[in-house]
Design an enzyme around this catalytic site. Sequence first.
Site, PDB file in Angstrom:
ATOM      1  N   ASN A 151       3.154   0.048   4.650  1.00 24.68           N
ATOM      2  CA  ASN A 151       1.825  -0.796   5.231  1.00 24.68           C
ATOM      3  C   ASN A 151       1.309  -1.675   3.863  1.00 24.68           C
ATOM      4  O   ASN A 151       1.420  -1.452   2.929  1.00 24.68           O
ATOM      5  CB  ASN A 151       0.574   0.487   5.135  1.00 24.68           C
ATOM      6  CG  ASN A 151      -0.655   0.063   5.407  1.00 24.68           C
ATOM      7  OD1 ASN A 151      -1.642  -0.311   4.893  1.00 24.68           O
ATOM      8  ND2 ASN A 151      -1.017  -0.012   6.841  1.00 24.68           N
ATOM      9  N   SER A 154      -1.721   7.662   7.085  1.00 21.48           N
ATOM     10  CA  SER A 154      -1.218   6.306   7.747  1.00 21.48           C
ATOM     11  C   SER A 154       0.126   6.532   8.418  1.00 21.48           C
ATOM     12  O   SER A 154       1.099   6.888   7.910  1.00 21.48           O
ATOM     13  CB  SER A 154      -1.233   5.249   6.558  1.00 21.48           C
ATOM     14  OG  SER A 154      -0.654   4.138   7.125  1.00 21.48           O
ATOM     15  N   ASN A 173       0.758  -1.100   0.151  1.00 16.63           N
ATOM     16  CA  ASN A 173       0.008  -0.018  -0.168  1.00 16.63           C
ATOM     17  C   ASN A 173       1.131   1.426   0.112  1.00 16.63           C
ATOM     18  O   ASN A 173       1.234   1.528  -1.146  1.00 16.63           O
ATOM     19  CB  ASN A 173      -0.910  -0.140   1.145  1.00 16.63           C
ATOM     20  CG  ASN A 173      -1.897   1.030   1.459  1.00 16.63           C
ATOM     21  OD1 ASN A 173      -1.974   1.851   0.076  1.00 16.63           O
ATOM     22  ND2 ASN A 173      -2.541   1.268   2.302  1.00 16.63           N
ATOM     23  N   CYS A 174       1.043   1.622   1.281  1.00 15.59           N
ATOM     24  CA  CYS A 174       1.824   3.340   1.278  1.00 15.59           C
ATOM     25  C   CYS A 174       3.135   2.854   1.844  1.00 15.59           C
ATOM     26  O   CYS A 174       3.461   2.022   2.679  1.00 15.59           O
ATOM     27  CB  CYS A 174       1.138   4.182   1.991  1.00 15.59           C
ATOM     28  SG  CYS A 174       0.301   3.663   3.497  1.00 15.59           S
ATOM     29  N   TYR A 219      -6.921   2.402  12.112  1.00 14.24           N
ATOM     30  CA  TYR A 219      -6.882   3.162  11.040  1.00 14.24           C
ATOM     31  C   TYR A 219      -8.058   4.143  10.756  1.00 14.24           C
ATOM     32  O   TYR A 219      -9.148   3.697  10.654  1.00 14.24           O
ATOM     33  CB  TYR A 219      -6.533   2.520   9.650  1.00 14.24           C
ATOM     34  CG  TYR A 219      -6.119   3.359   8.444  1.00 14.24           C
ATOM     35  CD1 TYR A 219      -4.873   4.314   8.531  1.00 14.24           C
ATOM     36  CD2 TYR A 219      -6.921   3.462   7.466  1.00 14.24           C
ATOM     37  CE1 TYR A 219      -4.547   4.880   7.511  1.00 14.24           C
ATOM     38  CE2 TYR A 219      -6.492   4.130   6.141  1.00 14.24           C
ATOM     39  CZ  TYR A 219      -5.381   4.947   6.379  1.00 14.24           C
ATOM     40  OH  TYR A 219      -4.996   5.428   4.954  1.00 14.24           O
ATOM     41  N   GLU A 230     -12.500   8.646   1.082  1.00 12.13           N
ATOM     42  CA  GLU A 230     -12.923   9.482   0.036  1.00 12.13           C
ATOM     43  C   GLU A 230     -14.047   9.155  -0.768  1.00 12.13           C
ATOM     44  O   GLU A 230     -15.032   9.887  -1.127  1.00 12.13           O
ATOM     45  CB  GLU A 230     -11.623   9.404  -0.918  1.00 12.13           C
ATOM     46  CG  GLU A 230     -11.821  10.308  -2.138  1.00 12.13           C
ATOM     47  CD  GLU A 230     -10.581  10.328  -2.941  1.00 12.13           C
ATOM     48  OE1 GLU A 230     -10.740  10.566  -4.218  1.00 12.13           O
ATOM     49  OE2 GLU A 230      -9.488   9.594  -2.529  1.00 12.13           O
ATOM     50  N   MET A 288       2.545   8.022   6.010  1.00 15.80           N
ATOM     51  CA  MET A 288       2.956   7.459   4.606  1.00 15.80           C
ATOM     52  C   MET A 288       1.846   7.958   3.939  1.00 15.80           C
ATOM     53  O   MET A 288       0.850   6.990   3.797  1.00 15.80           O
ATOM     54  CB  MET A 288       3.019   5.986   4.978  1.00 15.80           C
ATOM     55  CG  MET A 288       4.147   5.431   5.890  1.00 15.80           C
ATOM     56  SD  MET A 288       4.143   3.536   6.011  1.00 15.80           S
ATOM     57  CE  MET A 288       2.481   3.509   7.021  1.00 15.80           C
ATOM     58  N   GLY A 333      -7.208  12.864   2.687  1.00 14.03           N
ATOM     59  CA  GLY A 333      -6.071  13.619   3.356  1.00 14.03           C
ATOM     60  C   GLY A 333      -5.370  14.526   2.377  1.00 14.03           C
ATOM     61  O   GLY A 333      -4.653  15.259   2.583  1.00 14.03           O
ATOM     62  N   CYS A 390      -1.290  10.072   3.042  1.00 13.08           N
ATOM     63  CA  CYS A 390      -2.336  11.040   3.594  1.00 13.08           C
ATOM     64  C   CYS A 390      -2.329  11.192   5.189  1.00 13.08           C
ATOM     65  O   CYS A 390      -2.335  12.079   5.600  1.00 13.08           O
ATOM     66  CB  CYS A 390      -3.700  11.090   2.917  1.00 13.08           C
ATOM     67  SG  CYS A 390      -4.667   9.501   3.546  1.00 13.08           S
TER      68      CYS A 390
END
Length: 616
Positions: free
Chosen positions: A311, A292, A79-80, A447, A452, A288, A586, A290
Amino acid sequence: MNKLEQDLKRLITKDPTVVNENANKDSATFSTMRDLTAGVVSKSYALNYLLPENVATAHKKGEIHFHDLDYHPFQPLTNCCLIDAEKMLSEGFQIGNATVTSPKSIQTASAQLVQIIANVSSSQYGGCTIDRVDELLSHYVIFNEQKHRETAEKFVTKDNIDTYIDEQITRDIKDAIESLEYEINTLYTSNGQTPFVTLGFGLGTDCYSRKIQQAILNTRIKGLGKNRITAIFPKLVFSIKRGVNLEQQDPNYDIKQLALECSTKRMYPDILNYDKTVELLGDFKAPMGCRSFLPSWKDENGNFENNGRCNLGVVTLNVPRIAIESNGDIETFWKIFHKRMEIMHDALVYRIERIKQATPDNAPILYKNGAFKYKLNDEDTVFSIFNNKRATLSMGYIGLYEAATVFYGPNWETQSKAKAFTLDILKAMKSYQLKWTETYDIWFSIYSTPSESLTDRFCRLDQEIFGDIPDITDKGYYTNSFHYDVRKDVSPFEKIDFEQDYPVYASGGYIHYCEYPKLNHNLKALESVWDYAYDKVSYLGTNIPIDHCHECDFKGDFKTTEKGYQCPECGNDNPKTVDVVKRTCGYLGNPVQRPTIEGRHKEICARVKHLKDKTV
């Protein structure tokens, strides 16, 4: 016609719920449409053939949301992340067939950062961050200084050497940062979008770091192109620390003033309060992407390590659905909650098992060339750099406001019993988090989901089942995570006081927002909120009207219409001559380019409309 065919038809016919799902993807372009088409197929295959049946069913019903199905689990993508840019720049790295050596100027270092960002973003599906970028790049300004000093000693009188060098270095830094901003905004990854990239900065106190901070903020204030539009990326996160820039006697207080000006004109930077961040996370780092965040983690030598960590994905719980199904009975609520958490468990564990199937060759920039720090060989297992709690796996949630409304009514925020109930939900998730973390050796994090499009999806599905429920489904959206009801008239100070308790339990991802009218001529008002927040919240965003009409030069808050957005002064709604910037999660976004009045924008527009006449 099967579901896949229906979804492809919706894509081809430009159904807004499909093409506008991501506010920063321009669905008019071939590259984005190709990515969206692949995403529809990947999502269909995942739901029908890959995910455990109970997980797929719960996702389809809207009991949970398995995020980013257009990418994962069809491919075992991460993911990020926080990119280990420091090591990559200092040691050199490889992209494709090119071996890149360590840069010898800030201009080259900035250019290499862009290439790293582009390749990392194309090898994962979430956001990426270059943390403490001012301190990182300052190391390469030394080469610029050496070059200019050699020139100055030949051609400049001794009395003017230092002045000459300072002027040249300032220009070099300005040019490098402007190029960095433009290049990031002109990049397109393989996902058909500009990289979701964040720059963390603000703690460097040496001369070069200060100049880089000033250049980042001045470049953003200046804007992009002929019309000086607001840059959407990179997301800027300005770190504030007592003794560095918080108070007037601090060495970087002047840069804090520049950050305040930038926020009033361009909405970024968000701020990251050092001491509160360390209190929540164990050490300091930027998010990481917006919102996380990684917990503290030490390497084999006992040193804190953040860069090069990531993540592995998010699954979000529809909390309002549980409350609605309970019919206002607390015992029933908790019974349903625990059953849903069993599905959450299965969904997250499946993410782990799928990631284990990745190989170093799947993403060389991440696994072999240094972005995730450790350079693996072909025979190494990818999972070796994720376990031992080094990576996170996120348990998301949405709609604490609506869930409490079922039990305590729509104005529950001042009721201690009601707030305790919402905190109990996070505490219950926390108990699962700690248990699963020890079981699987991956850090399960709670989390506060950046919902969005999920604000719309969950509410729409629940509305279809339960109809219009006042103050819950009839609004057309659910409230993001722990946020205060956007329809209520509260001051930023009250909002901060209310929300500060939630990240204690949801430290794996969070952000607070405050809404303001235009404050260009009242920076002290914004600073009073920033200062008030310092010991209360870690991560704070500034939402402020910065729309700009290039026909009449109006700057402020545009009207929302059935077609999108309209200048309140001259009525201009031409996307080519207006600059409309809203925070869609974010990140910032240009919704006027892909107008939709549903879901996330409905919440944002309600918030802006409600607070546009408010003063701080």
